[in-house]
Motif scaffolding. Structure first.
Motif, PDB file in Angstrom:
ATOM      1  N   SER A  44      33.622  36.722  36.769  1.00  0.00           N
ATOM      2  CA  SER A  44      33.252  36.258  38.102  1.00  0.00           C
ATOM      3  C   SER A  44      32.249  37.232  38.723  1.00  0.00           C
ATOM      4  O   SER A  44      31.942  38.295  38.154  1.00  0.00           O
ATOM      5  CB  SER A  44      34.496  36.174  38.989  1.00  0.00           C
ATOM      6  OG  SER A  44      34.971  37.484  39.293  1.00  0.00           O
ATOM      7  N   GLU A 226      41.579  38.532  42.703  1.00  0.00           N
ATOM      8  CA  GLU A 226      41.316  37.874  41.422  1.00  0.00           C
ATOM      9  C   GLU A 226      42.027  38.627  40.297  1.00  0.00           C
ATOM     10  O   GLU A 226      41.381  39.249  39.457  1.00  0.00           O
ATOM     11  CB  GLU A 226      39.810  37.824  41.143  1.00  0.00           C
ATOM     12  CG  GLU A 226      38.990  37.120  42.223  1.00  0.00           C
ATOM     13  CD  GLU A 226      37.502  37.161  41.908  1.00  0.00           C
ATOM     14  OE1 GLU A 226      37.126  37.135  40.721  1.00  0.00           O
ATOM     15  OE2 GLU A 226      36.706  37.237  42.860  1.00  0.00           O
ATOM     16  N   GLN A 229      40.867  38.595  36.627  1.00  0.00           N
ATOM     17  CA  GLN A 229      39.592  39.212  36.281  1.00  0.00           C
ATOM     18  C   GLN A 229      39.762  40.641  35.756  1.00  0.00           C
ATOM     19  O   GLN A 229      38.939  41.122  34.973  1.00  0.00           O
ATOM     20  CB  GLN A 229      38.678  39.236  37.512  1.00  0.00           C
ATOM     21  CG  GLN A 229      38.060  37.897  37.838  1.00  0.00           C
ATOM     22  CD  GLN A 229      37.109  37.415  36.758  1.00  0.00           C
ATOM     23  OE1 GLN A 229      36.219  38.132  36.327  1.00  0.00           O
ATOM     24  NE2 GLN A 229      37.313  36.173  36.307  1.00  0.00           N
TER      25      GLN A 229
END
Length: 312
Positions: A44, A226, A229
């Protein structure tokens, strides 16, 4: 008079050294951006942003440790100005990098990111306001000439692209450039606040502190916002590690240059990366360039030459 001459020679030598250091920093920054753009395919925006800092922090600490062990130098004591400036610069750079990587998602990436090149002007303003830096009129003119060249290079060739030239993506580019400019001035302030140590030691201490702070900050952000991630970032160590290495070397060069010279001059000379980009498109990718782009390159080159001559 005999004692003044060595001082003048040392000062002139320092003024000369920052020039090749800045050019090397610009080249490494260009390479790191290319590597980071590839990383965006698997991570991302914030995951790719984190790669630069997470993998650079241990390397920065190794550089500082190696310098201390090999030279016997003592790490200068940190002060409140150093800590606050380093943290402010670190946060500004994280946000600026995130915005830049977000711009990678757009097709007109070159146009959008070109507006980050307003950074030297914004850096000059931040330097004047925060550090009391001064720019002579010839230096200011050289920076403006270079900026006009960058804009000329970035104007889209097609009518549709020109209509959207000043859209939301351009504003994001300007904001990113402003945050990069703020971080540059903050890093210079942090490095100059250290009372002891030579230029390279102060730059290494600043780099180690800032990248360590940035690595912790982005990892906490990823874990909260996140969490998936973080594992992807660790699994991508082969490609992300190169981003960290190149980013660390580039940052070390930038920090050293900031310690030696006004941050606005350093960032303005860093516009040489635009010439690297055009040269690569001609020599490597065999792309054609327009008369406007050639004029832009000449203006950038002229502004850089004027900058170097005026500041020497």
């Amino acid at each position: 008079m005999r004692f003044d001459k060595p001082v003048r020679l040392l000062s002139k030598r320092r003024m000369e050294i920052w020039i090749p250091i800045t050019i090397a920093a610009a080249f490494l920054q260009n390479l790191r951006s290319a590597l980071q753009k590839r990383l965006k395919a698997t991570l991302s925006t914030w995951g790719a942003t984190a790669a630069r800092f997470v993998y650079a922090a241990p390397l920065a600490l190794l550089v500082l440790g190696g310098l201390v062990l090999t030279t016997g130098a003592t790490v200068p004591p940190l002060n409140l100005t150093f800590v606050l400036s380093g943290m402010a610069g670190g946060l500004a750079q994280i946000l600026a990098t995130g915005l830049l990587i977000h711009l990678f998602s757009y097709k007109n990436f070159t146009v959008a990111t070109a507006f980050t090149k307003t950074e030297p002007i914004q850096t000059a303003l931040f330097g004047i306001i925060l550090l009391g830096d001064h720019l002579s009129l010839p230096v200011a003119v050289a920076i403006l000439v270079s900026l006009v060249g960058v804009i000329l290079i970035s104007i889209p060739a097609d009518a549709t692209g020109r209509r959207s030239f000043l859209d939301r993506k351009a504003l994001l580019g300007i904001l990113s450039g402003g945050l990069f400019g703020l971080s540059a001035v903050a890093y210079r302030g942090a490095s100059l606040s250290l009372a002891d140590g030579d230029v390279f030691l102060r730059a290494s201490v600043t780099l180690a502190f800032v990248t360590g702070f940035q690595a912790i900050t982005v990892l906490v952000w990823l874990l909260v916002r996140e969490p998936g991630q973080t594992q992807r970032l660790l699994r991508s160590w082969r490609s992300a590690g190169w981003v960290g290495l190149v980013g660390m070397l580039g940052s070390l060069a930038w920090f050293t240059a900031f310690t030696l010279q006004n941050a606005a001059l350093v960032r303005a000379l860093g516009q040489v990366e635009v010439i690297f980009m055009i040269a690569a498109s001609i020599l490597v990718f065999k792309e054609r360039v327009t008369v406007r782009e050639i004029a832009g390159v000449l203006l950038v080159a002229g502004g850089i030459i004027g900058l170097v001559l005026c500041s020497a």
